[in-house]
Design an enzyme around this catalytic site. Structure first.
Site, PDB file in Angstrom:
ATOM      1  N   LEU A   6       0.860  -1.179   0.000  1.00 52.77           N
ATOM      2  CA  LEU A   6       0.000   0.000   0.000  1.00 52.77           C
ATOM      3  C   LEU A   6       0.897   1.230   0.000  1.00 52.77           C
ATOM      4  CD1 LEU A   6      -2.629  -1.145   2.646  1.00 52.77           C
ATOM      5  CD2 LEU A   6      -2.946  -1.044   0.161  1.00 52.77           C
ATOM      6  N   SER A   7       0.324   2.392  -0.251  1.00 49.46           N
ATOM      7  CA  SER A   7       1.173   3.576  -0.297  1.00 49.46           C
ATOM      8  C   SER A   7       1.858   3.819   1.045  1.00 49.46           C
ATOM      9  CB  SER A   7       0.371   4.812  -0.723  1.00 49.46           C
ATOM     10  OG  SER A   7      -0.657   5.084   0.203  1.00 49.46           O
ATOM     11  N   GLU A   8       1.235   3.353   2.142  1.00 52.14           N
ATOM     12  CA  GLU A   8       1.872   3.529   3.444  1.00 52.14           C
ATOM     13  C   GLU A   8       1.467   2.414   4.399  1.00 52.14           C
ATOM     14  OE1 GLU A   8       4.683   6.332   3.932  1.00 52.14           O
ATOM     15  OE2 GLU A   8       2.925   6.862   2.741  1.00 52.14           O
ATOM     16  N   THR A   9       2.437   1.943   5.172  1.00 50.36           N
ATOM     17  CA  THR A   9       2.178   1.058   6.308  1.00 50.36           C
ATOM     18  C   THR A   9       2.699   1.751   7.554  1.00 50.36           C
ATOM     19  OG1 THR A   9       2.337  -0.954   4.969  1.00 50.36           O
ATOM     20  CG2 THR A   9       2.647  -1.197   7.349  1.00 50.36           C
ATOM     21  N   VAL A  42       9.397   7.319   5.532  1.00 46.10           N
ATOM     22  CA  VAL A  42       9.139   8.732   5.249  1.00 46.10           C
ATOM     23  C   VAL A  42       9.052   9.518   6.551  1.00 46.10           C
ATOM     24  CG1 VAL A  42       7.972   8.228   3.074  1.00 46.10           C
ATOM     25  CG2 VAL A  42       6.628   8.409   5.177  1.00 46.10           C
TER      26      VAL A  42
END
Length: 266
Positions: free
Chosen positions: A46-49, A71
């Site tokens: 996914l774009s972020e975990t 990030v």
């Protein structure tokens, strides 16, 4: 080891169960390495975990990983993390504190939504737009600026933003980790329309991006002369955000819903 894992749609529409930006949230009961977290994020794809670990009883350590890198700031995964703590773990506190690479962040209950307190990211105007940016937009931007990590390109027609199909090799060549493209809102009550692209971070297009709105809020607040804004990210999934800028902080307001609950076995 087994770790509770959730997928939460953040900045979703109350009417559409498949809107907003899905984030994975992993609850850690012991320390794990950065390399392990990165592998989990790549597995989730996914774009972020987000990785949460309780700290000192009343606050949490929070880290964010794309499929490719860690990030400094992620708004939608912070929203998802707060949702999990309240809705899935049963925490009753009104405010939650997160220790992150961007300092101490706060999430607060706001009726059926969640409010996030994030650092503002004022874009610095560039005198000349990068040539690759003009090529991928098909025209020179009305205004272009540089935030901490993202390039902001402003155009005057929301149709260009909504219909844009950028060459990702050109996006990746820009002197920034990500590209925000925005225009004035094209619906009643809507102040801005935007999209966000970050192929260098392993996210060709992000559905709804909290960190990008820390840049957008500063630009549009200054341009429109107002500190409360309504934003729409025009990705395929779409997402809506309420914004308020106060000094050097941006408050993001959004809805959330759990889409999946389980455990990661790693």
């Amino acid at each position: 080891m087994k770790f509770p894992m959730y997928i939460v749609d953040a900045f979703s529409s109350s009417a559409d169960p498949f809107s907003g930006n899905p984030a994975a949230v992993c609850i850690l009961s012991e320390n794990r390495s950065s390399a392990w977290m990165q592998q989990v994020a790549a597995e989730m794809n996914l774009s972020e975990t987000a990785f949460l670990q309780r700290r000192d009883g009343d606050s949490w350590n929070l880290r964010w990983f794309t499929p490719r890198c860690e990030v400094d700031l992620c708004g939608h995964a912070t929203l998802a993390a707060a949702h999990v703590i309240w809705r899935e773990l049963g925490d009753s506190r009104w405010d939650l504190l997160f220790h992150t690479r961007s300092g101490l962040l706060t999430a607060s209950k706001a009726e059926a939504m969640i409010s996030l307190d994030l650092p503002a990211d004022p874009p610095q105007k560039l005198d000349v737009a990068p040539e690759a940016l003009t090529r991928l937009l098909g025209q020179a931007p009305y205004w272009v600026g540089q935030g901490r990590h993202f390039l902001l390109a402003v155009v005057e027609d929301a149709r260009l933003v909504r219909n844009l199909q950028p060459d990702m090799s050109l996006v990746a060549s820009l002197p920034a980790l990500g590209l925000i493209v925005t225009a004035p809102g094209d619906e009643p009550g809507l102040d801005m329309v935007s999209r966000f692209f970050a192929p260098r971070m392993g996210v060709p297009e992000d559905p709804v991006t909290g960190a990008a709105h820390c840049v957008l809020a500063v630009y549009w607040s200054t341009r429109l002369g107002k500190n409360r804004l309504q934003a729409f990210q025009a990705s395929q999934r779409t997402g809506r955000l309420g914004l308020e800028i106060t000094g050097d902080r941006v408050y993001l307001l959004g809805r959330t819903r759990t889409q999946l609950a389980g455990e990661f076995r790693g």
